[in-house]
Design an enzyme around this catalytic site. Structure first.
Site, PDB file in Angstrom:
ATOM      1  N   TYR A 148       0.837  -1.208   0.000  1.00 44.39           N
ATOM      2  CA  TYR A 148       0.000   0.000   0.000  1.00 44.39           C
ATOM      3  C   TYR A 148       0.876   1.264   0.000  1.00 44.39           C
ATOM      4  CZ  TYR A 148      -3.735   3.187   1.548  1.00 44.39           C
ATOM      5  OH  TYR A 148      -4.642   4.214   1.645  1.00 44.39           O
ATOM      6  N   GLY A 151       3.060   1.435  -3.077  1.00 43.81           N
ATOM      7  CA  GLY A 151       2.169   1.580  -4.237  1.00 43.81           C
ATOM      8  C   GLY A 151       1.700   3.022  -4.368  1.00 43.81           C
ATOM      9  N   ARG A 189     -10.349  -0.958  10.766  1.00 48.16           N
ATOM     10  CA  ARG A 189      -9.859   0.383  11.092  1.00 48.16           C
ATOM     11  C   ARG A 189     -10.389   0.775  12.459  1.00 48.16           C
ATOM     12  NH1 ARG A 189      -9.994   3.818   5.503  1.00 48.16           N
ATOM     13  NH2 ARG A 189     -11.619   2.398   4.832  1.00 48.16           N
ATOM     14  N   PHE A 194     -13.924   0.023  16.930  1.00 46.48           N
ATOM     15  CA  PHE A 194     -14.388   0.385  18.275  1.00 46.48           C
ATOM     16  C   PHE A 194     -15.914   0.496  18.304  1.00 46.48           C
ATOM     17  CE2 PHE A 194     -10.318   2.704  19.982  1.00 46.48           C
ATOM     18  CZ  PHE A 194      -9.617   1.513  19.884  1.00 46.48           C
ATOM     19  N   GLN A 212      -0.583   5.450  21.657  1.00 51.50           N
ATOM     20  CA  GLN A 212      -0.281   5.944  20.311  1.00 51.50           C
ATOM     21  C   GLN A 212      -1.437   6.852  19.855  1.00 51.50           C
ATOM     22  OE1 GLN A 212      -1.342   2.939  21.071  1.00 51.50           O
ATOM     23  NE2 GLN A 212      -1.900   1.683  19.329  1.00 51.50           N
ATOM     24  N   ARG A 214      -3.661   9.242  16.977  1.00 51.34           N
ATOM     25  CA  ARG A 214      -4.112   9.406  15.592  1.00 51.34           C
ATOM     26  C   ARG A 214      -4.955  10.675  15.547  1.00 51.34           C
ATOM     27  NH1 ARG A 214      -1.139   5.900  15.086  1.00 51.34           N
ATOM     28  NH2 ARG A 214      -1.263   3.940  13.935  1.00 51.34           N
ATOM     29  N   GLN A 279       2.599   7.522  15.862  1.00 53.03           N
ATOM     30  CA  GLN A 279       2.039   8.863  15.921  1.00 53.03           C
ATOM     31  C   GLN A 279       1.797   9.346  14.488  1.00 53.03           C
ATOM     32  OE1 GLN A 279       4.851  11.591  17.540  1.00 53.03           O
ATOM     33  NE2 GLN A 279       3.464  12.344  19.083  1.00 53.03           N
ATOM     34  N   ARG A 280       0.708  10.006  14.250  1.00 50.11           N
ATOM     35  CA  ARG A 280       0.435  10.499  12.898  1.00 50.11           C
ATOM     36  C   ARG A 280      -0.443  11.724  13.049  1.00 50.11           C
ATOM     37  NH1 ARG A 280      -0.329   7.092   8.901  1.00 50.11           N
ATOM     38  NH2 ARG A 280       1.679   6.146   8.829  1.00 50.11           N
TER      39      ARG A 280
HETATM   40  N1  LIG Z   1     -10.378   6.368   4.474  1.00 49.40           N
HETATM   41  C1  LIG Z   1      -9.188   6.833   4.814  1.00 49.40           C
HETATM   42  O1  LIG Z   1      -8.961   7.119   5.991  1.00 49.40           O
HETATM   43  C2  LIG Z   1      -8.118   7.026   3.769  1.00 49.40           C
HETATM   44  C3  LIG Z   1      -6.885   7.528   4.190  1.00 49.40           C
HETATM   45  C4  LIG Z   1      -5.892   7.711   3.250  1.00 49.40           C
HETATM   46  C5  LIG Z   1      -6.124   7.463   1.914  1.00 49.40           C
HETATM   47  N2  LIG Z   1      -7.325   6.980   1.532  1.00 49.40           N
HETATM   48  C6  LIG Z   1      -7.506   6.682   0.097  1.00 49.40           C
HETATM   49  O2  LIG Z   1      -8.785   7.088  -0.345  1.00 49.40           O
HETATM   50  C7  LIG Z   1      -9.282   6.151  -1.295  1.00 49.40           C
HETATM   51  C8  LIG Z   1     -10.648   5.651  -0.872  1.00 49.40           C
HETATM   52  O3  LIG Z   1     -10.528   5.022   0.401  1.00 49.40           O
HETATM   53  P1  LIG Z   1     -11.803   4.453   1.183  1.00 49.40           P
HETATM   54  O4  LIG Z   1     -11.547   4.655   2.615  1.00 49.40           O
HETATM   55  O5  LIG Z   1     -13.030   4.964   0.568  1.00 49.40           O
HETATM   56  O6  LIG Z   1     -11.617   2.889   0.897  1.00 49.40           O
HETATM   57  P2  LIG Z   1     -12.649   1.830   0.338  1.00 49.40           P
HETATM   58  O7  LIG Z   1     -11.969   0.512   0.398  1.00 49.40           O
HETATM   59  O8  LIG Z   1     -13.972   1.981   1.000  1.00 49.40           O
HETATM   60  O9  LIG Z   1     -12.822   2.297  -1.161  1.00 49.40           O
HETATM   61  C9  LIG Z   1     -11.969   1.902  -2.204  1.00 49.40           C
HETATM   62  C10 LIG Z   1     -12.831   1.586  -3.418  1.00 49.40           C
HETATM   63  O10 LIG Z   1     -11.987   1.220  -4.503  1.00 49.40           O
HETATM   64  C11 LIG Z   1     -12.523   0.060  -5.117  1.00 49.40           C
HETATM   65  N3  LIG Z   1     -11.415  -0.657  -5.770  1.00 49.40           N
HETATM   66  C12 LIG Z   1     -10.390  -1.321  -5.180  1.00 49.40           C
HETATM   67  N4  LIG Z   1      -9.591  -1.845  -6.109  1.00 49.40           N
HETATM   68  C13 LIG Z   1     -10.106  -1.496  -7.311  1.00 49.40           C
HETATM   69  C14 LIG Z   1      -9.732  -1.752  -8.659  1.00 49.40           C
HETATM   70  N5  LIG Z   1      -8.634  -2.459  -8.958  1.00 49.40           N
HETATM   71  N6  LIG Z   1     -10.513  -1.246  -9.635  1.00 49.40           N
HETATM   72  C15 LIG Z   1     -11.628  -0.537  -9.360  1.00 49.40           C
HETATM   73  N7  LIG Z   1     -12.037  -0.264  -8.100  1.00 49.40           N
HETATM   74  C16 LIG Z   1     -11.284  -0.738  -7.097  1.00 49.40           C
HETATM   75  C17 LIG Z   1     -13.155  -0.718  -3.984  1.00 49.40           C
HETATM   76  O11 LIG Z   1     -14.108  -1.662  -4.405  1.00 49.40           O
HETATM   77  C18 LIG Z   1     -13.779   0.408  -3.167  1.00 49.40           C
HETATM   78  O12 LIG Z   1     -15.066   0.736  -3.612  1.00 49.40           O
HETATM   79  C19 LIG Z   1      -8.243   5.040  -1.425  1.00 49.40           C
HETATM   80  O13 LIG Z   1      -7.434   5.284  -2.544  1.00 49.40           O
HETATM   81  C20 LIG Z   1      -7.428   5.187  -0.161  1.00 49.40           C
HETATM   82  O14 LIG Z   1      -6.106   4.756  -0.333  1.00 49.40           O
HETATM   83  C21 LIG Z   1      -8.332   6.740   2.426  1.00 49.40           C
END
Ligand SMILES: NC(=O)c1ccc[n+]([C@@H]2O[C@H](COP(=O)([O-])OP(=O)(O)OC[C@H]3O[C@@H](n4cnc5c(N)ncnc54)[C@H](O)[C@@H]3O)[C@@H](O)[C@H]2O)c1
Length: 314
Positions: A148, A151, A189, A194, A212, A214, A279-280
């Site tokens: 992750y 990536g 998460r 919780f 820790q 957040r 910590q973040r």
């Molecule tokens: N929620 C957070 O706290 C948070 C924090 C940092 C970054 N993000 C980023 O925000 C974005 C959304 O996160 P989220 O919390 O809604 O997560 P989530 O898992 O609810 O949503 C991700 C969506 O992407 C879809 N998906 C996954 N792989 C796919 C693929 N190969 N092709 C098409 N669709 C695909 C999933 O089905 C899902 O609907 C992500 O990129 C995540 O990395 C979220």
């Protein structure tokens, strides 16, 4: 002929954040094409939009090329919780990297502005606190979170190379922990964990000592920031941190959830998972100055909304 509304592509649009973004874009009068492979997202998250004439849902995996005509792209496709992204780590890296390549290719072809949902995980386990955008991070390249973290880092690299090499209009937001209704109930998460544990009377599990910290941003604030970022001046690419700087320890969060749910669950402690950052906290000075944005929903109000949602589904 009357000009049609701008057409916006949201990848990962049936996920937690993506579905709220789709809601807001539809409310703003835009045409929305929601693309998702339903890996962690679901139709249920967008069911309120399915009959809307300006909304379209397409099942598609972003690791394959996509040929559509759009004006703007929000790239959110990627599982976000460790449980989900570690389930198939190779696919996680492919989603971030091949997904970015495919969507940047699409943006280049149709000259669309493109926003990347990056993450605070690009900072890894940081030595500086709070994290500013110019901090390069401390990331383990071979650990179980690397699919992750690395990536997403590679996706950022691709965005900036498309900007330098092809003058694409890019926008990169680094999202810190966000919570709210439509989080997956079993995504591991901390906020959803919780709440579900409290509502179902199970022990509340804290990993480590609970000291820790957040910071948690409510989903409405996050979506507001993403839309502002997309509409920001062309010369502003980011990366920009989006999150709520108010910090809480895990123990404080657990106690707050217990109070708001009125649950009798007990708090129990378990060992910290590998590479879990201690910590973040975001430094959001850049978002304040360039986007005129700062979060407005306090933890208690956001938790109440989230608890209301989870009461309906668990
Ligand atoms: N929620 C957070 O706290 C948070 C924090 C940092 C970054 N993000 C980023 O925000 C974005 C959304 O996160 P989220 O919390 O809604 O997560 P989530 O898992 O609810 O949503 C991700 C969506 O992407 C879809 N998906 C996954 N792989 C796919 C693929 N190969 N092709 C098409 N669709 C695909 C999933 O089905 C899902 O609907 C992500 O990129 C995540 O990395 C979220």
């Amino acid at each position: 002929m009357q000009k049609t509304a701008e057409k916006i592509l949201v990848t990962g649009g049936a996920g937690f954040l993506g579905s709220h973004l789709c809601d807001r874009l539809i409310q703003a009068g835009l045409d929305v094409l929601c693309v998702d492979n339903f890996y962690t997202g679901s139709k249920r998250n967008v069911q309120q939009l399915l009959d809307h004439p300006r909304f379209e849902l397409m099942r598609h995996d972003v690791t394959f090329p996509l040929y559509v005509e759009v004006d703007q792209i929000y790239n959110l496709a990627c599982p976000a919780s460790p449980i989900h992204y570690q389930w198939d780590p190779v696919q996680t890296t492919k989603t971030s990297v091949h997904g970015a390549i495919n969507l940047l290719g699409l943006a280049k072809r149709v000259r669309a502005r493109i926003l990347q949902a990056s993450t605070s995980e690009v900072y890894g386990d940081p030595e500086v606190h709070p994290q500013r955008e110019d901090y390069w991070g401390r990331v383990n390249p071979i650990g179980i979170r690397s699919c992750y973290d690395e990536g997403k880092r590679c996706a950022e690299t691709l965005f900036f190379d498309y900007w330098r090499q092809h003058q694409l209009q890019i926008k990169v937001v680094r999202i810190f922990n966000t919570y709210g209704p439509r989080m997956h109930p079993r995504d591991g998460r901390v906020v959803s964990n919780f709440i579900v544990q409290a509502l179902t009377g199970q022990d509340i599990t804290i990993y480590g000592s609970g000291a820790q910290t957040r910071s948690f941003c409510y989903v409405d604030d996050l979506v507001d920031a993403m839309i502002r970022m997309m509409g920001s001046d062309a010369d502003f690419t980011g990366p920009v941190n989006i999150g709520n700087p108010s910090e809480f320890t895990m123990l404080e969060l657990a106690e707050q959830v217990l109070r708001l749910t009125g649950s009798k669950s007990k708090i129990v402690f378990e060992p910290l998972p590998q590479d879990d950052p201690k910590q973040r906290q975001p430094d959001i000075a850049l978002a304040k100055s360039r986007l005129g944005w700062s979060p407005s929903v306090c933890l208690e109000d956001g938790l109440k909304e989230t608890i209301r949602y989870f009461k309906e589904i668990v």
